[in-house]
Design a protein around this motif. Structure first.
Motif, short mmCIF file in Angstrom:
data_model
loop_
_atom_site.label_atom_id
_atom_site.label_comp_id
_atom_site.label_asym_id
_atom_site.label_seq_id
_atom_site.Cartn_x
_atom_site.Cartn_y
_atom_site.Cartn_z
N GLY A 1 8.13 4.84 4.62
CA GLY A 1 9.33 4.45 4.73
C GLY A 1 9.62 2.91 3.78
O GLY A 1 10.74 2.54 3.43
N VAL A 2 8.55 2.28 3.42
CA VAL A 2 8.82 0.86 3.02
C VAL A 2 8.96 0.99 1.50
O VAL A 2 8.47 1.51 0.85
N LYS A 3 10.45 0.41 1.26
CA LYS A 3 10.63 0.62 0.05
C LYS A 3 10.86 -0.89 -0.95
O LYS A 3 10.96 -1.10 -2.08
N GLY B 1 11.95 -5.38 0.70
CA GLY B 1 11.72 -6.38 1.96
C GLY B 1 12.38 -5.83 3.20
O GLY B 1 11.65 -5.91 4.32
N ALA B 2 13.61 -5.67 3.10
CA ALA B 2 14.32 -5.18 4.33
C ALA B 2 13.63 -4.02 5.38
O ALA B 2 13.38 -4.02 6.37
N SER B 3 13.14 -3.06 4.46
CA SER B 3 12.35 -1.84 5.23
C SER B 3 11.09 -2.43 5.74
O SER B 3 10.60 -1.83 6.61
N LEU B 4 10.32 -3.21 4.99
CA LEU B 4 8.87 -3.77 5.29
C LEU B 4 9.15 -4.50 6.84
O LEU B 4 8.57 -4.26 7.63
N ALA B 5 10.33 -5.46 6.52
CA ALA B 5 10.68 -6.46 7.70
C ALA B 5 11.08 -5.38 8.98
O ALA B 5 10.54 -5.43 10.18
N ALA B 6 11.68 -4.27 8.54
CA ALA B 6 12.11 -3.37 9.75
C ALA B 6 10.80 -2.74 10.50
O ALA B 6 10.76 -2.62 11.73
N LEU B 7 10.09 -2.20 9.49
CA LEU B 7 8.66 -1.68 10.18
C LEU B 7 7.95 -2.62 10.96
O LEU B 7 7.37 -2.36 11.76
N SER C 1 0.85 -1.34 -0.30
CA SER C 1 -0.08 -0.05 0.16
C SER C 1 0.99 1.25 -0.01
O SER C 1 2.04 1.43 0.45
N LYS C 2 0.04 2.45 -0.47
CA LYS C 2 0.82 3.76 -0.35
C LYS C 2 1.10 3.99 1.09
O LYS C 2 2.14 4.70 1.36
#
Length: 153
Positions: free
Chosen positions: A33-35, A37-43, A26-27
């Motif tokens: 800040g999700v760009k 897989g790594a940033s999604l996992a961090a979030l 999603s937007k």
């Protein structure tokens, strides 16, 4: 045919879908800040929230691909995200009203989310590293014995 069915030799005559899947987020996740897989996992680890993922019926390849990708980025797909089952034609509408934050499905639903400016493709299937053919016309090989294919001139 099917899981656990008797083994039968089949002949794949035609493939209707070749690498047309994608993982779309999603937007709202992008704005956090999700760009990738790594940033999604961090979030997910930071917020400790159940970020919903949306997928079609569980035994299909989209569910397996999404779960494998989530596990590969360090997210447990069974406990760290909320999985809900929705038919593909309803995925964009559910993302639009905030019922979920992402899904994995074949086209045109990933492109529709981008066109409607409610989502982005985090991982197109062609970049995942595997070739997957789906929706094949595959009769039993024994029924194809008398089929002759024309030779190219």
């Amino acid at each position: 045919m099917g899981i656990g069915g008797p083994k039968k030799d089949m002949a794949v005559l035609m493939t209707l879908n070749h690498n047309g899947q994608a993982i779309t987020l999603s937007k709202q996740l992008n704005e956090k800040g999700v760009k990738d897989g790594a940033s999604l996992a961090a979030l997910i680890k930071k917020e400790r929230a159940n970020t919903p993922s949306l997928r079609p019926f569980p035994p299909v390849t989209h569910a397996m691909w999404l779960n494998y990708w989530l596990a590969s980025i360090g997210v447990n797909p069974l406990t760290e995200v909320k999985n809900i089952t929705v038919p593909p034609p309803q995925m964009v509408a559910n993302m639009r009203v905030g019922n979920m934050d992402g899904y994995c499905v074949g086209e045109p639903w990933g492109a529709r989310a981008i066109h409607d400016k409610i989502g982005f493709t985090v991982l197109p299937h062609r970049k995942y590293g595997r070739t997957i053919q789906r929706k094949c016309s595959a009769p039993l090989r024994s029924s194809c014995r008398n089929i002759r294919t024309p030779r190219a001139p």
